[in-house]
Design a protein around this motif. Structure first.
Motif: not given
Ligand code: TXA
Ligand code: MG
Length: 333
Positions: A26-33, A171-177
């Motif tokens: 399942v595709a899920i939101p995180t704060e990064t991507v 996504c708030d951050v928009g860049l991977e961790s």
């Protein structure tokens, strides 16, 4: 397969948890991507992630947890790892640690280490809790495409390949961790992000930057992701040194004459210089727009010429993504 796109209502999260328990991705939101999640403890579920993304089998996945205790059951935490988790979790920092037996080889691509992250997005952590197991989740793009920072990006890449996308907005951050390994003799920054090198140095004074962060890396990859051309637009791309305005303008004009559709990415203060050419701002303050921009420009232009940013703070993360997107191509000077 039909791909459903649902807002994060309680009913949608329950549906997601049911699918995850049944071994589906399942595709899920995180704060990064956005991440493409599946049960990290079920090798068959994990295999579906690789299949949907077209991801090379030797590129390991990040395992997402909803609390630190859950992470401790999956890896051996050094003193420094505990400190970093305390300071930066939940958040955009991934720790690579020596794995425990609970983590299947399917997740780590056979490596003795595992990458762990406690995300800061409430939908992600709630789903991990509802599922009752940690979630393996790489970025939810088709392999080789820029990471998705909106549910629509996921749909564009994975429609028909996964049953469900939970739309948590942009996504708030928009860049991977940021990825740091603590599994070697000394800590190494494998992928820069919004948790910066400068911040990490506070806890890890001996941290070094992996050579693959800013140059093509041919050696044995500590982070297998490094050897792949990530974040690749279809358009041709080249990186110019900071302030090489004349050269950028000349390359643009030449490309235009040759029938290409070029565009320029540059520091805000250089926008005026390039007028009336197609120009877009690149700056460390809006890292969350980088992948949105790359995806959009890729549909409109055939050649992207980007001005280098200072490789400090979040700028290091942006330069890492830009260089990789360009396949490390530099503008001929
Ligand atoms: O922000 C993020 O990290 C997002 C969200 C969904 O959490 N995830 C993400 O995953 O970017 P992915 O798979 O696109 O990138 C994971 C990176 C890859 O470069 C991979 O090679 C590296 O982490 N990695 C994973 N496990 C590793 C390990 N055991 N040792 C070294 N590198 C590892
Ligand atoms: Mg990725």
């Amino acid at each position: 397969m039909r791909t459903q796109l649902l807002p994060p209502t309680n009913a949608a999260l329950q549906k997601a948890a049911r699918l995850l328990k049944a071994g589906q991705p399942v595709a899920i939101p995180t704060e990064t991507v956005y991440g493409l999640a599946a049960n990290a403890l079920n090798p068959l579920a994990v295999a579906k992630i690789f299949l949907a993304k077209g991801r090379p089998q030797d590129n390991p996945l990040i395992v997402h947890v909803s609390h630190t205790d859950q992470a401790m059951a999956l890896a051996h935490f050094t003193r420094e790892a505990k400190l970093l988790a305390e300071l930066f979790w939940p958040g955009a920092l991934t720790l690579v640690l020596e794995k425990k037996a609970a983590v299947p080889a399917a997740v780590t691509a056979g490596l003795p280490t595992v990458a762990l992250r406690l995300p800061a997005h409430p939908v992600a952590t709630e789903l991990i809790q509802m599922a009752g197991f940690p979630l393996a989740a790489p970025s939810a793009n088709a392999s080789g495409r820029p990471s998705p920072t909106k549910a629509q990006h996921v749909l564009a890449d994975l429609q028909g390949k996964i049953p469900l996308i939970i739309d948590g907005g942009p996504c708030d951050v928009g860049l991977e961790s940021t990825v740091v390994t603590l599994a070697g003799k000394a800590p190494v920054l494998l992928r820069p992000g919004v948790v910066t090198l400068e911040q990490l140095r506070g806890i890890l004074p001996d941290i070094t930057v992996h050579p693959g962060v800013l140059s093509p890396f041919a050696g044995p990859a500590e982070s297998p992701g490094m050897k792949y051309r990530h974040y690749a637009p279809n358009a041709r791309m080249a990186i110019a040194p900071k302030g090489a305005l004349q050269e950028m303008a000349a390359a643009y004009d030449q490309a235009l004459q040759q029938g290409e559709k070029p565009c320029l990415l540059c520091a805000r203060e250089h926008m005026a210089y390039f007028a009336p050419r197609e120009t877009f701002v690149l700056d460390a303050g809006n890292a969350n727009q980088l992948f949105v921009l790359l995806r959009e420009l890729d549909t409109r232009f055939t050649y992207l010429i980007a001005e280098e940013l200072p490789a400090e703070g979040v700028g290091l993360g942006i330069m890492n993504r830009l260089l990789r997107a360009a396949g490390f191509t530099r503008l001929k000077m």
